[in-house]
Design a protein around this motif. Structure first.
Motif, PDB file in Angstrom:
ATOM      1  N   LEU A  32       7.501  -4.974  33.416  1.00  0.00           N
ATOM      2  CA  LEU A  32       6.389  -5.377  32.557  1.00  0.00           C
ATOM      3  C   LEU A  32       6.726  -6.619  31.725  1.00  0.00           C
ATOM      4  N   LYS A  33       7.967  -6.724  31.284  1.00  0.00           N
ATOM      5  CA  LYS A  33       8.340  -7.911  30.520  1.00  0.00           C
ATOM      6  C   LYS A  33       8.161  -9.170  31.371  1.00  0.00           C
ATOM      7  N   ALA A  34       8.616  -9.099  32.606  1.00  0.00           N
ATOM      8  CA  ALA A  34       8.491 -10.257  33.498  1.00  0.00           C
ATOM      9  C   ALA A  34       7.031 -10.627  33.725  1.00  0.00           C
ATOM     10  N   ARG A  35       6.180  -9.613  33.761  1.00  0.00           N
ATOM     11  CA  ARG A  35       4.756  -9.872  34.007  1.00  0.00           C
ATOM     12  C   ARG A  35       4.073 -10.597  32.853  1.00  0.00           C
ATOM     13  N   THR A  36       4.669 -10.575  31.682  1.00  0.00           N
ATOM     14  CA  THR A  36       4.059 -11.292  30.559  1.00  0.00           C
ATOM     15  C   THR A  36       4.118 -12.795  30.770  1.00  0.00           C
ATOM     16  N   PHE A  37       4.940 -13.249  31.705  1.00  0.00           N
ATOM     17  CA  PHE A  37       5.036 -14.674  32.022  1.00  0.00           C
ATOM     18  C   PHE A  37       4.178 -15.039  33.239  1.00  0.00           C
ATOM     19  N   ARG A  38       3.542 -14.040  33.827  1.00  0.00           N
ATOM     20  CA  ARG A  38       2.825 -14.226  35.093  1.00  0.00           C
ATOM     21  C   ARG A  38       1.386 -14.682  34.864  1.00  0.00           C
ATOM     22  N   THR A  39       0.904 -15.527  35.755  1.00  0.00           N
ATOM     23  CA  THR A  39      -0.490 -15.955  35.732  1.00  0.00           C
ATOM     24  C   THR A  39      -1.247 -15.233  36.847  1.00  0.00           C
ATOM     25  N   PRO A  40      -2.322 -14.515  36.548  1.00  0.00           N
ATOM     26  CA  PRO A  40      -3.084 -13.805  37.580  1.00  0.00           C
ATOM     27  C   PRO A  40      -3.585 -14.766  38.660  1.00  0.00           C
ATOM     28  N   THR A  41      -3.682 -14.256  39.876  1.00  0.00           N
ATOM     29  CA  THR A  41      -4.168 -15.066  40.998  1.00  0.00           C
ATOM     30  C   THR A  41      -5.338 -14.364  41.674  1.00  0.00           C
ATOM     31  N   ALA A  42      -5.988 -15.070  42.536  1.00  0.00           N
ATOM     32  CA  ALA A  42      -7.145 -14.511  43.254  1.00  0.00           C
ATOM     33  C   ALA A  42      -6.733 -13.429  44.236  1.00  0.00           C
ATOM     34  N   ASP A  44      -4.627 -11.042  43.622  1.00  0.00           N
ATOM     35  CA  ASP A  44      -4.151  -9.848  42.924  1.00  0.00           C
ATOM     36  C   ASP A  44      -4.898  -8.604  43.385  1.00  0.00           C
ATOM     37  N   THR A  45      -4.164  -7.503  43.474  1.00  0.00           N
ATOM     38  CA  THR A  45      -4.748  -6.215  43.827  1.00  0.00           C
ATOM     39  C   THR A  45      -5.136  -5.465  42.557  1.00  0.00           C
ATOM     40  N   ALA A  46      -5.726  -4.299  42.755  1.00  0.00           N
ATOM     41  CA  ALA A  46      -6.092  -3.454  41.609  1.00  0.00           C
ATOM     42  C   ALA A  46      -4.847  -3.037  40.835  1.00  0.00           C
ATOM     43  N   ILE A  47      -3.761  -2.791  41.574  1.00  0.00           N
ATOM     44  CA  ILE A  47      -2.497  -2.408  40.916  1.00  0.00           C
ATOM     45  C   ILE A  47      -1.987  -3.560  40.053  1.00  0.00           C
ATOM     46  N   ASP A  48      -2.096  -4.781  40.570  1.00  0.00           N
ATOM     47  CA  ASP A  48      -1.681  -5.944  39.789  1.00  0.00           C
ATOM     48  C   ASP A  48      -2.478  -6.038  38.487  1.00  0.00           C
ATOM     49  N   THR A  49      -3.759  -5.757  38.584  1.00  0.00           N
ATOM     50  CA  THR A  49      -4.619  -5.828  37.396  1.00  0.00           C
ATOM     51  C   THR A  49      -4.194  -4.809  36.353  1.00  0.00           C
ATOM     52  N   VAL A  50      -3.894  -3.594  36.804  1.00  0.00           N
ATOM     53  CA  VAL A  50      -3.450  -2.540  35.882  1.00  0.00           C
ATOM     54  C   VAL A  50      -2.122  -2.926  35.237  1.00  0.00           C
ATOM     55  N   LEU A  51      -1.179  -3.389  36.042  1.00  0.00           N
ATOM     56  CA  LEU A  51       0.133  -3.760  35.521  1.00  0.00           C
ATOM     57  C   LEU A  51       0.037  -4.946  34.564  1.00  0.00           C
ATOM     58  N   ASP A  52      -0.828  -5.881  34.892  1.00  0.00           N
ATOM     59  CA  ASP A  52      -1.010  -7.028  33.996  1.00  0.00           C
ATOM     60  C   ASP A  52      -1.603  -6.601  32.653  1.00  0.00           C
ATOM     61  N   THR A  53      -2.489  -5.619  32.692  1.00  0.00           N
ATOM     62  CA  THR A  53      -3.070  -5.096  31.449  1.00  0.00           C
ATOM     63  C   THR A  53      -1.999  -4.438  30.588  1.00  0.00           C
ATOM     64  N   ALA A  55       1.167  -5.116  30.746  1.00  0.00           N
ATOM     65  CA  ALA A  55       2.059  -6.187  30.298  1.00  0.00           C
ATOM     66  C   ALA A  55       1.477  -6.909  29.083  1.00  0.00           C
ATOM     67  N   LYS A  56       0.155  -7.130  29.083  1.00  0.00           N
ATOM     68  CA  LYS A  56      -0.487  -7.781  27.941  1.00  0.00           C
ATOM     69  C   LYS A  56      -0.361  -6.926  26.684  1.00  0.00           C
ATOM     70  N   THR A  57      -0.475  -5.620  26.874  1.00  0.00           N
ATOM     71  CA  THR A  57      -0.326  -4.706  25.735  1.00  0.00           C
ATOM     72  C   THR A  57       1.089  -4.790  25.168  1.00  0.00           C
ATOM     73  N   LEU A  58       2.077  -4.798  26.063  1.00  0.00           N
ATOM     74  CA  LEU A  58       3.465  -4.924  25.626  1.00  0.00           C
ATOM     75  C   LEU A  58       3.697  -6.262  24.945  1.00  0.00           C
ATOM     76  N   ASN A  59       3.135  -7.303  25.514  1.00  0.00           N
ATOM     77  CA  ASN A  59       3.299  -8.647  24.956  1.00  0.00           C
ATOM     78  C   ASN A  59       2.705  -8.744  23.555  1.00  0.00           C
TER      79      ASN A  59
END
Length: 245
Positions: A32-42, A44-53, A55-59
């Motif tokens: 999740l920490k690494a994902r805080t540096f990630r930029t979403p892409t077109a 992305d799967t549903a799992i990516d969306t959940v993990l990014d959410t 990660a944003k909460t952690l950030n």
């Protein structure tokens, strides 16, 4: 109590604290920490969306190792540890006061309070560029025990130094505090020298039920004062501490 006994106990405490702080600052078991540096892409799967959410909460908490953490200066990082350790560990420190004056007469609160402040001080020192274990011991002796120790003349007895554990998880801080408290029992006469709650909170902490809340507020204040003293020690004793306003 001689300085060598105090230094030995504090050295064992730091041996427990440092690895736990390393885990909290460096481990990223689910990425999740690494994902805080990630930029979403077109793509992305549903799992990516959940993990990014997540990660944003952690950030949003400015957790060490996240993108938000990198934007903090030494002062902000220092007070992050005060706030987070204070929010978690101080609950355990204050809890005995729920039972009023009977439990307050036991050394448990001073033992846990000392351990809690020791963890905060080491974290603050690290964020200000002081990572040497002997310096951490000297700082704890000065701020929490009122002792200026000469490490050359008071080397710790390392014959039974505990093996540091690297636990990860939401209770890592609490477990570490209990472990630190266990090695501090040998210097029980030093525990009362730490920064304490203001007088009004000590009076209120003797009242059953209300005592827990009063003790929590008082211990948070004492923790902040200990942190400020720790930063002052770093500025006065470290060769090149990071600037803290």
């Amino acid at each position: 109590m001689d300085n060598r006994t105090v230094v030995t106990a504090l050295d064992r405490a730091v041996a427990i604290i440092d690895p736990v702080l390393d885990v909290l600052a460096e481990r990223d078991p689910v990425g999740l920490k690494a994902r805080t540096f990630r930029t979403p892409t077109a793509e992305d799967t549903a799992i990516d969306t959940v993990l990014d959410t997540l990660a944003k909460t952690l950030n949003a908490t400015d957790f060490p190792g996240t993108a938000a953490w990198l934007e903090l200066d030494a002062q902000a990082r220092s007070w992050w540890w005060v706030a987070r350790i204070g929010a978690v560990n101080t609950v355990a420190v204050a809890f005995p006061s729920v039972f009023g004056v009977l439990v307050n007469r036991l050394p448990l609160q001073d033992l846990l309070g000392f351990a809690n402040q020791a963890m905060v001080l080491v974290a603050v020192a690290r964020e200000n560029g002081v990572t040497d274990r002997s310096a951490h011991v000297s700082m704890l002796a000065s701020v929490l025990c009122g002792r200026e120790v000469d490490r050359d003349g008071a080397e710790p007895d390392t014959s039974s130094t505990p093996t540091p554990t690297r636990e990860c998880g939401p209770f890592a801080l609490l477990h570490a505090m209990w472990d630190v408290a266990a090695v501090l029992r040998d210097v029980s006469s030093e525990l009362a020298k730490r920064p304490h709650s203001r007088g009004i909170y000590r009076v209120l902490s003797a009242i059953p039920l209300v005592g827990g809340v009063a003790s929590y507020i008082g211990e948070r204040g004492a923790l902040s004062r200990a942190a400020k003293q720790g930063i002052g020690w770093v500025h006065a004793n470290a060769e090149s501490p990071s600037h803290v306003g």
